[in-house]
Every structure is written in C-alpha cells, then in structure tokens.
Design an enzyme around this catalytic site. Structure first.
Site, PDB file in Angstrom:
ATOM      1  N   HIS A  70      24.088 120.902  78.064  1.00 43.16           N
ATOM      2  CA  HIS A  70      24.244 122.001  79.017  1.00 43.16           C
ATOM      3  C   HIS A  70      22.944 122.790  79.018  1.00 43.16           C
ATOM      4  O   HIS A  70      22.509 123.273  77.981  1.00 43.16           O
ATOM      5  CB  HIS A  70      25.434 122.895  78.649  1.00 43.16           C
ATOM      6  CG  HIS A  70      25.704 123.901  79.727  1.00 43.16           C
ATOM      7  ND1 HIS A  70      26.636 123.701  80.733  1.00 43.16           N
ATOM      8  CD2 HIS A  70      25.109 125.087  80.005  1.00 43.16           C
ATOM      9  CE1 HIS A  70      26.607 124.724  81.564  1.00 43.16           C
ATOM     10  NE2 HIS A  70      25.690 125.585  81.137  1.00 43.16           N
ATOM     11  N   CYS A  71      22.336 122.930  80.192  1.00 45.60           N
ATOM     12  CA  CYS A  71      21.016 123.562  80.261  1.00 45.60           C
ATOM     13  C   CYS A  71      21.120 124.956  80.885  1.00 45.60           C
ATOM     14  O   CYS A  71      21.442 125.081  82.069  1.00 45.60           O
ATOM     15  CB  CYS A  71      20.069 122.688  81.088  1.00 45.60           C
ATOM     16  SG  CYS A  71      18.443 123.420  81.276  1.00 45.60           S
ATOM     17  N   PRO A  72      20.834 126.017  80.110  1.00 43.06           N
ATOM     18  CA  PRO A  72      20.918 127.373  80.670  1.00 43.06           C
ATOM     19  C   PRO A  72      19.873 127.623  81.759  1.00 43.06           C
ATOM     20  O   PRO A  72      20.092 128.431  82.650  1.00 43.06           O
ATOM     21  CB  PRO A  72      20.669 128.279  79.463  1.00 43.06           C
ATOM     22  CG  PRO A  72      20.036 127.419  78.431  1.00 43.06           C
ATOM     23  CD  PRO A  72      20.478 126.019  78.677  1.00 43.06           C
TER      24      PRO A  72
ATOM     25  N   ASN B 109      21.537 126.508  84.699  1.00 41.96           N
ATOM     26  CA  ASN B 109      22.920 126.975  84.707  1.00 41.96           C
ATOM     27  C   ASN B 109      23.881 125.853  85.111  1.00 41.96           C
ATOM     28  O   ASN B 109      24.762 126.046  85.960  1.00 41.96           O
ATOM     29  CB  ASN B 109      23.069 128.187  85.650  1.00 41.96           C
ATOM     30  CG  ASN B 109      24.437 128.835  85.534  1.00 41.96           C
ATOM     31  OD1 ASN B 109      25.126 128.687  84.514  1.00 41.96           O
ATOM     32  ND2 ASN B 109      24.859 129.544  86.577  1.00 41.96           N
ATOM     33  N   ASN B 110      23.682 124.696  84.545  1.00 40.80           N
ATOM     34  CA  ASN B 110      24.537 123.554  84.883  1.00 40.80           C
ATOM     35  C   ASN B 110      24.500 122.551  83.734  1.00 40.80           C
ATOM     36  O   ASN B 110      23.593 122.596  82.898  1.00 40.80           O
ATOM     37  CB  ASN B 110      24.022 122.894  86.171  1.00 40.80           C
ATOM     38  CG  ASN B 110      25.092 122.092  86.880  1.00 40.80           C
ATOM     39  OD1 ASN B 110      26.235 122.015  86.414  1.00 40.80           O
ATOM     40  ND2 ASN B 110      24.735 121.480  87.990  1.00 40.80           N
TER      41      ASN B 110
END
Ligand SMILES: [Zn+2]
Ligand SMILES: [Zn+2]
Length: 296
Positions: free
Chosen positions: A165-167, A170-171
């Site tokens: 999950h990549c901040p 945001n996805n």
C-alpha cells in the site's frame, strides 16, 4: 483461530466503515497533495524562471519547453492512473458462505478447520498455503484468499496480487495498477533527471553570480537541488521494481516467499523467464509497453 464476525452481507468483501472514515480519507490525501504541490512549483520554476527568464537562445528555449511538457505529461498521466485505478478485489465466488463460517468457528481442531477450508476451496484455483499447510483465508473479508492476494488494512479489503500500500499514491499497488506504478517511478525519474541536467548550467551560473538579480535565481537553485534529490531516491526504488518485474515477484513476496501446496516456500514460484515476466505486467504489444494504459 480468532473470532469470526458474523457475515455482514457486504458483497465487496469490505468491512464496516468507522465513524471517522471521511476524516481519515481526507488525511490520506496529504502525501498526494504534497507531491502535486512540488510538481506545481517545479512547473513555475522551470517554465517561467528558467526557460522564459534565464535562457536567452530562442531555439533552446523552445526545445526545452517542448521536451519538458512531454516528460511532464507522461509522468502526470502515469501518476493519475496509479492513483485512480480501482484495486482488484476478490470475486464473489471466493466468499465463504455463512454456514461454512459457522462450521469454521465451531471447529474443534486446526485439522478440522483445515479440512473445511480445503473442501470449500476444492474448485478454486488456489495453490498458496499458510505456514501450517492450510488454504489461506481472510477472517475480515470472509473469503478464500486467491494466490498472491493479501488483505490490505488501509484499503480494508483483500487485494489481488498485492505489492504494497503506497501512501504517495493513496492506493494499493496491486494487480490492476502495477504497470502504471512502475511507469510512474520511471517517468518521475526521467522528469527529475531532465530538470537536473538542463538546469545544471544555470546552477553553475548562480554560483558565479551570472544570473540576473532577484528572487528568481533562488528558484533555479532549488530546482536543481530538489530534482537531484528526488532523482537519487527514485533511482533505487525504480531499479528495485524493475528487478521485481523481471523476477515476477511482489514486494511482499520478496520479504516472505509464497508457500505452495506442493514444494513449500519458493520466492521464484512465479518466475516464467524475464521476457514472459515483463509481458505479464506490460502486455504483449511493445508499442503500448511504455504508455500508462491498461494492456494486459
Ligand atoms: Zn481481507
Ligand atoms: Zn491498500
């Protein structure tokens, strides 16, 4: 086994949303807003301060501006696609019905739970197992986990071929947007390198006091610094994901190898050879490989 919630009749496999859900959703956009702000500032600094005010040669001005917009467009388009492509969720037929959940809940031993899961998953194409040799299942979504799928606690659902999950986008980086994510890293790197290389000459002029007086010259100074800093951090991340693509491995699998029904843990379990691995992510048509459009 832990406590199983009663089936909540929520077909997407998503869990109930907490009351502060909207506030949390807004907060998660902060890293994306941060990146967009830097891009917006770099646009002003590069176009106005560097190209318009500092470059005197007209031909050079035009070529720099055209090339800049090509790299910017590719970068922004792949960023957009990474952010706004929906995550791949698990189809309904993988959902464990309430009656089976009850049986799992009341099972007397781990062996019995294992048998229930094995029986339910007998028609599903699953080869991954837990460390105890059981079919993998998600308590929260109440589904059998497909191979390479994992539960993302940020998205609140099980995600297909989850990478991480990549901040910053945001996805979840997963089956549906992995190509876009790798292109996003590649084009971000290209964008930063282009800015760093073309502003180097003016960066040197700054220290020689050859740039016109005023605040504008500081924009050029920071433009070079910031683009170089981002380029250095992106080069390792992009290189690492190219390595993962060529080995058909996700970030999660690189840390914990998938366990197969026969053969046990094997981090090379999905490796089909470099070309096939590349095509699995980027598609079969070489003309579309480097465009951030869906090609699989
Ligand atoms: Zn789940
Ligand atoms: Zn996620």
């Amino acid at each position: 086994m832990g406590n199983y919630d009663k089936p909540n009749g929520n077909p997407g496999g998503r869990i109930k949303k907490p009351p502060c859900y909207t506030l949390m959703r807004i907060f998660k956009w902060i890293p994306v807003v941060f990146i967009i702000s830097i891009i917006a500032w770099s646009y002003y600094a590069y176009l106005v301060q560097l190209c318009i005010y500092s470059i005197t040669n007209i031909a050079e001005k035009i070529i720099f501006i055209i090339l800049y917009h090509i790299f910017l467009a590719l970068f922004l388009f792949s960023y957009w696609q990474t952010i706004f492509t929906n995550v791949g969720t698990v189809p309904l037929k993988w959902r464990i019905p309430g009656s089976e959940i009850e049986k799992l809940f009341h099972a007397e031993s781990q062996e019995q739970q294992k048998r229930i899961l094995e029986n339910f998953a007998r028609d599903l194409p699953v080869t991954n197992r837990t460390i105890h040799g059981s079919v993998r299942f998600c308590e929260k979504c109440q589904i059998i986990k497909p191979d390479r799928g994992h539960h993302c606690s940020v998205c609140g659902t099980c995600v297909l071929k989850m990478d991480h999950h990549c901040p910053w986008v945001n996805n979840c980086v997963n089956f549906t947007n992995y190509k876009f994510f790798v292109l996003f890293l590649g084009y971000a790197l290209l964008y930063c390198l282009y800015i760093a290389l073309t502003s180097l000459e003016f960066f040197i002029k700054f220290w020689k006091n050859e740039l016109t007086e005023g605040m504008g010259r500081f924009h050029i100074l920071f433009l070079f610094f910031v683009s170089l800093m981002f380029a250095i951090s992106l080069v390792s991340l992009f290189g690492y994901h190219i390595y993962l693509v060529l080995h058909n491995r996700t970030t999660l699998e690189a840390f914990r190898p998938p366990i197969f029904r026969s053969g046990g843990p094997d981090k090379n379990g999905y490796n089909l050879g470099k070309r096939a691995n590349f095509q699995e992510v980027f598609g079969d048509n070489p003309r579309l490989w480097f465009l951030p459009i869906y090609t699989r």
